[in-house]
Enzyme design. Structure first.
Site, mmCIF file in Angstrom:
data_model
loop_
_atom_site.group_PDB
_atom_site.id
_atom_site.type_symbol
_atom_site.label_atom_id
_atom_site.label_comp_id
_atom_site.label_asym_id
_atom_site.label_seq_id
_atom_site.Cartn_x
_atom_site.Cartn_y
_atom_site.Cartn_z
ATOM 1 N N ASP A 184 0.864 -1.166 0.000
ATOM 2 C CA ASP A 184 0.000 0.000 0.000
ATOM 3 C C ASP A 184 0.915 1.234 0.000
ATOM 4 O O ASP A 184 2.077 1.149 0.389
ATOM 5 C CB ASP A 184 -0.873 -0.052 1.258
ATOM 6 C CG ASP A 184 -1.625 1.229 1.465
ATOM 7 O OD1 ASP A 184 -2.325 1.666 0.535
ATOM 8 O OD2 ASP A 184 -1.496 1.812 2.556
ATOM 9 N N ASP A 207 -0.054 5.111 0.871
ATOM 10 C CA ASP A 207 -0.225 6.089 1.960
ATOM 11 C C ASP A 207 -0.360 5.391 3.320
ATOM 12 O O ASP A 207 -1.223 4.535 3.504
ATOM 13 C CB ASP A 207 -1.459 6.958 1.692
ATOM 14 C CG ASP A 207 -1.341 7.718 0.372
ATOM 15 O OD1 ASP A 207 -0.218 8.078 -0.012
ATOM 16 O OD2 ASP A 207 -2.375 7.944 -0.278
ATOM 17 N N HIS A 260 -10.783 5.520 -8.933
ATOM 18 C CA HIS A 260 -12.251 5.466 -8.957
ATOM 19 C C HIS A 260 -12.880 5.551 -7.572
ATOM 20 O O HIS A 260 -12.226 5.362 -6.564
ATOM 21 C CB HIS A 260 -12.701 4.138 -9.610
ATOM 22 C CG HIS A 260 -12.064 3.871 -10.925
ATOM 23 N ND1 HIS A 260 -11.215 2.813 -11.151
ATOM 24 C CD2 HIS A 260 -12.123 4.565 -12.090
ATOM 25 C CE1 HIS A 260 -10.795 2.833 -12.415
ATOM 26 N NE2 HIS A 260 -11.320 3.886 -13.005
HETATM 27 MG MG LIG Z 1 -2.897 3.186 3.417
HETATM 28 ZN ZN LIG Z 2 -10.653 1.422 -9.732
#
Ligand SMILES: [Mg+2]
Ligand SMILES: [Zn+2]
Length: 193
Positions: A9, A11, A92
């Site tokens: 991941d 952030d 999205h």
């Molecule tokens: Mg995160």
């Molecule tokens: Zn997406």
């Protein structure tokens, strides 16, 4: 080619959690992140970034900002001898903003699209792969593809641990102080066979 990869991941896991990143100058590496990625590089284990960036759908920044942030991230990592093998992002959101960004896509974690695309590209066995993140949605996407979920205490991690109170929707295989500790665990496990 490695048969497993490590999904990171962004952030709160690789970089400091500072809310929506609308300027590359705001990106800060969490201490040890570059070392962690360099360690994966040294073992030839694919290090693949997979990040939800719904700030695009929400209208907080344009999609091209994500590219600029990732160029900056790659520069910062390169300066410390580390390289991501691939970067995937989802701009999205299922219910906010306007199409095409407002859509019930297949890539927003915990949907598995980013992981399955990378698995195809790198020839990875997802059931042997790891997902490292600071949120429950990172643990959930791991479960969706049968990968091994690792949680870090950086970013939202500490708060997620408190919220779960030991009753996880998807329980992490292990919890680590930060990305570097998580990657050391993976490398040690691998060395032990
Ligand atoms: Mg995160
Ligand atoms: Zn997406």
């Amino acid at each position: 080619m490695a048969e497993f990869g490590v999904f990171l991941d962004r952030d709160g896991t690789v970089t400091e959690e500072i809310g929506y990143v609308n300027d590359p100058a705001r990106l800060r590496l969490i201490p040890g992140s570059a070392e962690a990625i360099a360690l994966l590089n040294s073992r030839r284990i694919p290090a693949i970034l997979a990040t939800n960036q719904a700030g695009v759908a929400r209208g907080y920044f344009k999609e091209e900002m994500i590219g600029r942030c990732h160029s900056r991230l790659e520069e910062m990592l390169a300066a410390l001898g580390a390289k991501l093998d691939a970067i995937y992002f989802c701009p999205h959101h299922p219910s906010v903003g306007e199409p095409p960004y407002r859509q019930d896509c297949g890539c927003r974690k915990p949907k598995p699209g980013m992981l399955t695309s990378a698995a195809e590209r790198f020839g990875l066995d997802l059931t042997r792969s790891f997902v490292i993140g600071d949120k429950a949605s990172d643990l959930e996407v791991a479960k969706v593809v049968g990968a091994r979920p690792l949680l870090v205490r950086t970013g939202y991690g500490e708060g997620e641990i408190e919220l779960a109170g030991g009753r996880w929707k998807v329980e992490p295989e292990a919890i680590f102080l930060n990305l570097l500790d998580a990657v050391r665990y993976i490398v040690e496990k691998e060395a032990a066979g």
